[in-house]
Scaffold this motif. Structure first.
Motif, PDB file in Angstrom:
ATOM      1  N   LYS A   1       0.813  -1.214   0.000  1.00  0.00           N
ATOM      2  CA  LYS A   1       0.000   0.000   0.000  1.00  0.00           C
ATOM      3  C   LYS A   1       0.851   1.271   0.000  1.00  0.00           C
ATOM      4  N   ASP A   2       2.068   1.152  -0.531  1.00  0.00           N
ATOM      5  CA  ASP A   2       2.941   2.307  -0.729  1.00  0.00           C
ATOM      6  C   ASP A   2       2.704   2.786  -2.157  1.00  0.00           C
ATOM      7  N   TYR A   3       1.582   3.480  -2.344  1.00  0.00           N
ATOM      8  CA  TYR A   3       1.133   3.845  -3.682  1.00  0.00           C
ATOM      9  C   TYR A   3       2.012   4.905  -4.345  1.00  0.00           C
ATOM     10  N   GLU A   4       2.638   5.765  -3.562  1.00  0.00           N
ATOM     11  CA  GLU A   4       3.542   6.761  -4.151  1.00  0.00           C
ATOM     12  C   GLU A   4       4.715   6.077  -4.848  1.00  0.00           C
ATOM     13  N   THR A   5       5.305   5.085  -4.162  1.00  0.00           N
ATOM     14  CA  THR A   5       6.418   4.346  -4.766  1.00  0.00           C
ATOM     15  C   THR A   5       5.923   3.537  -5.963  1.00  0.00           C
ATOM     16  N   ALA A   6       4.774   2.908  -5.820  1.00  0.00           N
ATOM     17  CA  ALA A   6       4.220   2.120  -6.929  1.00  0.00           C
ATOM     18  C   ALA A   6       4.027   3.007  -8.153  1.00  0.00           C
ATOM     19  N   LEU A   7       3.460   4.178  -7.959  1.00  0.00           N
ATOM     20  CA  LEU A   7       3.237   5.117  -9.053  1.00  0.00           C
ATOM     21  C   LEU A   7       4.563   5.452  -9.743  1.00  0.00           C
ATOM     22  N   LYS A   8       5.579   5.741  -8.952  1.00  0.00           N
ATOM     23  CA  LYS A   8       6.894   6.094  -9.493  1.00  0.00           C
ATOM     24  C   LYS A   8       7.502   4.920 -10.267  1.00  0.00           C
ATOM     25  N   GLU A   9       7.377   3.709  -9.727  1.00  0.00           N
ATOM     26  CA  GLU A   9       7.996   2.539 -10.349  1.00  0.00           C
ATOM     27  C   GLU A   9       7.256   2.088 -11.613  1.00  0.00           C
ATOM     28  N   PHE A  10       5.954   2.288 -11.657  1.00  0.00           N
ATOM     29  CA  PHE A  10       5.179   1.881 -12.830  1.00  0.00           C
ATOM     30  C   PHE A  10       5.311   2.868 -13.988  1.00  0.00           C
ATOM     31  N   ARG A  11       5.649   4.120 -13.681  1.00  0.00           N
ATOM     32  CA  ARG A  11       5.639   5.175 -14.695  1.00  0.00           C
ATOM     33  C   ARG A  11       6.551   4.853 -15.895  1.00  0.00           C
ATOM     34  N   THR A  12       7.813   4.527 -15.655  1.00  0.00           N
ATOM     35  CA  THR A  12       8.746   4.297 -16.770  1.00  0.00           C
ATOM     36  C   THR A  12       8.328   3.119 -17.641  1.00  0.00           C
ATOM     37  N   PRO A  13       8.046   1.944 -17.054  1.00  0.00           N
ATOM     38  CA  PRO A  13       7.622   0.847 -17.937  1.00  0.00           C
ATOM     39  C   PRO A  13       6.314   1.162 -18.675  1.00  0.00           C
ATOM     40  N   ALA A  14       5.416   1.906 -18.037  1.00  0.00           N
ATOM     41  CA  ALA A  14       4.168   2.278 -18.714  1.00  0.00           C
ATOM     42  C   ALA A  14       4.457   3.164 -19.912  1.00  0.00           C
ATOM     43  N   GLU A  15       5.338   4.119 -19.727  1.00  0.00           N
ATOM     44  CA  GLU A  15       5.684   5.012 -20.834  1.00  0.00           C
ATOM     45  C   GLU A  15       6.440   4.276 -21.940  1.00  0.00           C
ATOM     46  N   GLN A  16       7.087   3.154 -21.578  1.00  0.00           N
ATOM     47  CA  GLN A  16       7.790   2.336 -22.567  1.00  0.00           C
ATOM     48  C   GLN A  16       6.859   1.324 -23.234  1.00  0.00           C
ATOM     49  N   GLY A  17       5.566   1.342 -22.863  1.00  0.00           N
ATOM     50  CA  GLY A  17       4.594   0.492 -23.532  1.00  0.00           C
ATOM     51  C   GLY A  17       4.265  -0.807 -22.825  1.00  0.00           C
ATOM     52  N   GLU A  18       4.691  -0.981 -21.585  1.00  0.00           N
ATOM     53  CA  GLU A  18       4.412  -2.203 -20.825  1.00  0.00           C
ATOM     54  C   GLU A  18       2.942  -2.182 -20.372  1.00  0.00           C
ATOM     55  N   ALA A  19       2.142  -3.091 -20.915  1.00  0.00           N
ATOM     56  CA  ALA A  19       0.695  -3.090 -20.668  1.00  0.00           C
ATOM     57  C   ALA A  19       0.343  -3.272 -19.191  1.00  0.00           C
ATOM     58  N   GLU A  20       1.063  -4.133 -18.485  1.00  0.00           N
ATOM     59  CA  GLU A  20       0.755  -4.349 -17.065  1.00  0.00           C
ATOM     60  C   GLU A  20       0.996  -3.075 -16.258  1.00  0.00           C
ATOM     61  N   ALA A  21       2.046  -2.343 -16.594  1.00  0.00           N
ATOM     62  CA  ALA A  21       2.327  -1.077 -15.905  1.00  0.00           C
ATOM     63  C   ALA A  21       1.253  -0.044 -16.255  1.00  0.00           C
ATOM     64  N   GLN A  22       0.818  -0.029 -17.508  1.00  0.00           N
ATOM     65  CA  GLN A  22      -0.236   0.895 -17.925  1.00  0.00           C
ATOM     66  C   GLN A  22      -1.534   0.591 -17.180  1.00  0.00           C
ATOM     67  N   LEU A  23      -1.865  -0.691 -17.081  1.00  0.00           N
ATOM     68  CA  LEU A  23      -3.047  -1.092 -16.313  1.00  0.00           C
ATOM     69  C   LEU A  23      -2.913  -0.625 -14.865  1.00  0.00           C
ATOM     70  N   SER A  24      -1.747  -0.835 -14.283  1.00  0.00           N
ATOM     71  CA  SER A  24      -1.522  -0.467 -12.878  1.00  0.00           C
ATOM     72  C   SER A  24      -1.682   1.032 -12.663  1.00  0.00           C
ATOM     73  N   LEU A  25      -1.155   1.837 -13.577  1.00  0.00           N
ATOM     74  CA  LEU A  25      -1.344   3.286 -13.460  1.00  0.00           C
ATOM     75  C   LEU A  25      -2.823   3.641 -13.581  1.00  0.00           C
ATOM     76  N   GLY A  26      -3.525   2.971 -14.474  1.00  0.00           N
ATOM     77  CA  GLY A  26      -4.958   3.214 -14.595  1.00  0.00           C
ATOM     78  C   GLY A  26      -5.691   2.956 -13.291  1.00  0.00           C
ATOM     79  N   VAL A  27      -5.344   1.862 -12.638  1.00  0.00           N
ATOM     80  CA  VAL A  27      -5.972   1.516 -11.353  1.00  0.00           C
ATOM     81  C   VAL A  27      -5.656   2.591 -10.310  1.00  0.00           C
TER      82      VAL A  27
END
Length: 161
Positions: free
Chosen positions: A37-63
């Protein structure tokens, strides 16, 4: 093949591996942070792979944006990330995007688009999408009312459970 060509190919391959492993490391850190439940860190860690097109990271940012975890709830941002993952075939992103279309959150309410995304997700075996697609056909939301199709999708969802 020349030695120069092989060297360049190797360098591109090495760069790809380093970027890919970095993205996977970010994903692993993001998932661990999300579970804690450390959502700030999760947001930071998901950002780069999401921007690189990683679908799971994009889904996670959406959530994260849809729920408002450590950020202001932002349905438009959630829809943007869900769409990016949904277009790559991620069934959970397709299901979540359908929900935003159905409710008119972050996108203009559009039952037809909601039904289309539900169908794509349901076709991949997502039981929540299958059940909700059954409801969609039962109630005629964005599709012609069709009780036979409603029952078909209810059965598909029930078989999986």
């Amino acid at each position: 093949m020349t030695l120069r060509f092989l060297k360049h190919t190797f360098h591109y391959f090495l760069a790809f591996i380093i970027c890919a492993s970095s993205a996977y490391a970010d994903m692993a850190k993001g998932i661990a942070a999300f579970k804690m439940k450390d959502y700030e860190t999760a947001l930071k860690e998901f950002r780069t792979p999401a921007e690189q097109g990683e679908a799971e990271a994009q889904l996670s940012l959406g959530v994260i944006y849809e729920a408002g975890y450590s950020v202001s709830q932002d349905f438009e941002e959630a829809a943007k990330w869900y769409l990016a993952a949904a277009e790559q075939g991620n069934d959970f992103a397709q299901y979540n995007l359908a929900g935003l279309y159905r409710k008119g959150q972050g996108v203009e309410r559009n039952y037809k688009s909601a039904a289309e995304w539900l169908k794509k997700s349901a076709d991949q075996g997502n039981t929540l999408a299958q059940f909700n697609l059954g409801l969609t056909y039962k109630n005629g939301l964005g599709v012609e009312r069709d009780y036979a199709l409603a029952m078909k999708w209810y059965r598909e969802a029930a078989v999986k459970h």
